[in-house]
Design a protein around this motif. Structure first.
Motif, mmCIF file in Angstrom:
data_model
loop_
_atom_site.group_PDB
_atom_site.id
_atom_site.type_symbol
_atom_site.label_atom_id
_atom_site.label_comp_id
_atom_site.label_asym_id
_atom_site.label_seq_id
_atom_site.Cartn_x
_atom_site.Cartn_y
_atom_site.Cartn_z
ATOM 1 N N SER A 120 109.990 18.465 4.992
ATOM 2 C CA SER A 120 110.424 17.109 4.354
ATOM 3 C C SER A 120 108.968 16.639 3.881
ATOM 4 N N LYS A 124 108.316 16.490 -0.349
ATOM 5 C CA LYS A 124 108.438 15.213 -0.462
ATOM 6 C C LYS A 124 109.371 14.656 -1.803
ATOM 7 N N ASP A 129 113.962 16.938 1.519
ATOM 8 C CA ASP A 129 113.452 15.720 1.924
ATOM 9 C C ASP A 129 114.450 14.772 2.213
ATOM 10 N N SER A 132 116.839 15.893 4.765
ATOM 11 C CA SER A 132 116.116 15.558 6.255
ATOM 12 C C SER A 132 116.344 14.225 6.749
ATOM 13 N N ARG A 133 115.973 13.248 5.589
ATOM 14 C CA ARG A 133 116.343 11.961 6.055
ATOM 15 C C ARG A 133 118.048 11.229 6.135
ATOM 16 N N ARG A 201 107.542 14.170 10.294
ATOM 17 C CA ARG A 201 107.522 13.909 8.991
ATOM 18 C C ARG A 201 106.402 13.178 8.377
#
Length: 319
Positions: A120, A124, A129, A132-133, A201
């Motif tokens: 991530s 970015k 990413d 992952s968020r 992260r």
């Protein structure tokens, strides 16, 4: 450095003492004392008074607390009213279950968090990413008991991949032992990945933005060398503290999962102590979990200090 370690040890002792004070007096004022619980509702006031005198419950509270604290120092946690057994013995019997669940859960969560957190940070604002968020949000938002029930219904009852209850000790074989713990450990791990991914992260992004990382790119080093030899090694120093404290939290936070999956661990024993109002057992479990959390925090702080040159230099410069 030695002064720093001694200060941390002293602060750990103070924390344990404060928690012991609070724990004893909060539980002391719960309606109904040990004598009433042992004799039951049909006992007369005279019988209760006699038993209180035998158990020393008629003495001043400060004397009772001092005796209890003296017992803790000598690893005498008292005797459970419900089981009629030494509290420390009960804790030691249940500890392998809770430790296994917490350790395996933390191992699963750590692997997932490091992989997704690093990817991530490297990619970015790209699909990985965002993925992952999303995992961070899901892991933080969904209650463990709800995930546990879904796992039981789908993987246990419908697909029949894993057993839904009963603990299998390691002495019965490694495969049955791990197979029995897959669902509860995965459920706990899902609840931890949100905070751990965020920690990895954030630390990884901060490390990648450092000047020495730009210098590594200018020198023409391979991306794998830049990311994994330099960036990851430095980025993991900060999350170590989070990982350690999350493991300590799991040691005392398995009540729901152990209840859902019928695991005979400390969490379930704690729940039984609360339901049956076994004050001595409850006090012993709380103090044991407190000691584990404080000790883990102490070890993690010292480890971070030894790994981080800035903190080590600061600690070494203290007088």
């Amino acid at each position: 450095m030695l002064n720093y370690i001694l200060k941390r040890i002293w602060s750990a002792i103070v924390v344990i003492f404060i928690v012991s004070f609070i724990t004893y007096f909060v539980l002391m004022f719960i309606p109904g004392d040990a004598a009433s619980l042992i004799l039951g509702t049909e006992a007369s006031a005279e019988q209760i008074a006699q038993l209180r005198a035998v158990m020393g419950l008629d003495r001043p509270w400060i004397v009772q607390y001092a005796d209890w604290l003296r017992g803790l120092i000598h690893l005498d946690f008292g005797e459970s009213y419900l089981y009629g057994t030494d509290v420390l013995t009960l804790i030691i019997q249940r500890l392998p279950v809770t430790f296994s669940v917490a350790f395996i859960s933390m191992l699963i969560a750590s692997v997932i968090s490091i992989v997704l957190g690093v990817l991530s940070a490297i990619y970015k604002d790209r699909p990985i990413d965002y993925f992952s968020r999303s995992i961070m949000q899901i892991g933080s938002a969904i209650p463990s008991f709800w995930i546990g029930m879904l796992f039981i219904v789908f993987f246990g009852l419908k697909l029949k991949w894993f057993p839904i209850s009963d603990y299998v000790p390691l002495s019965n074989g490694l495969f049955p032992y791990l197979r029995n713990l897959v669902m509860p450990c995965t459920v706990l791990a899902i609840g931890e990945v949100g905070m751990l991914i965020r920690s990895v992260r954030t630390s990884m992004i901060d490390t990648l933005n450092q000047d020495y990382m730009e210098m590594a790119k200018v020198k023409g080093l391979k991306s794998s060398t830049i990311y994994f030899k330099y960036a990851l090694r430095n980025a993991m120093i900060a999350p170590i503290n989070v990982f350690g404290m999350q493991f300590a939290k799991l040691m005392g936070g398995t009540v729901v999962v152990e209840s859902v999956f019928s695991l005979p661990g400390l969490g379930r024993l704690l729940l039984v102590a609360v339901e049956q109002r076994d004050i001595v057992l409850l006090q012993g479990i709380v103090m044991f979990i407190t000691a584990v959390v404080v000790f883990t925090s102490l070890v993690v702080d010292i480890a971070v200090m030894l790994l981080n040159p800035k903190i080590r230099a600061k600690a070494g410069g203290e007088r």
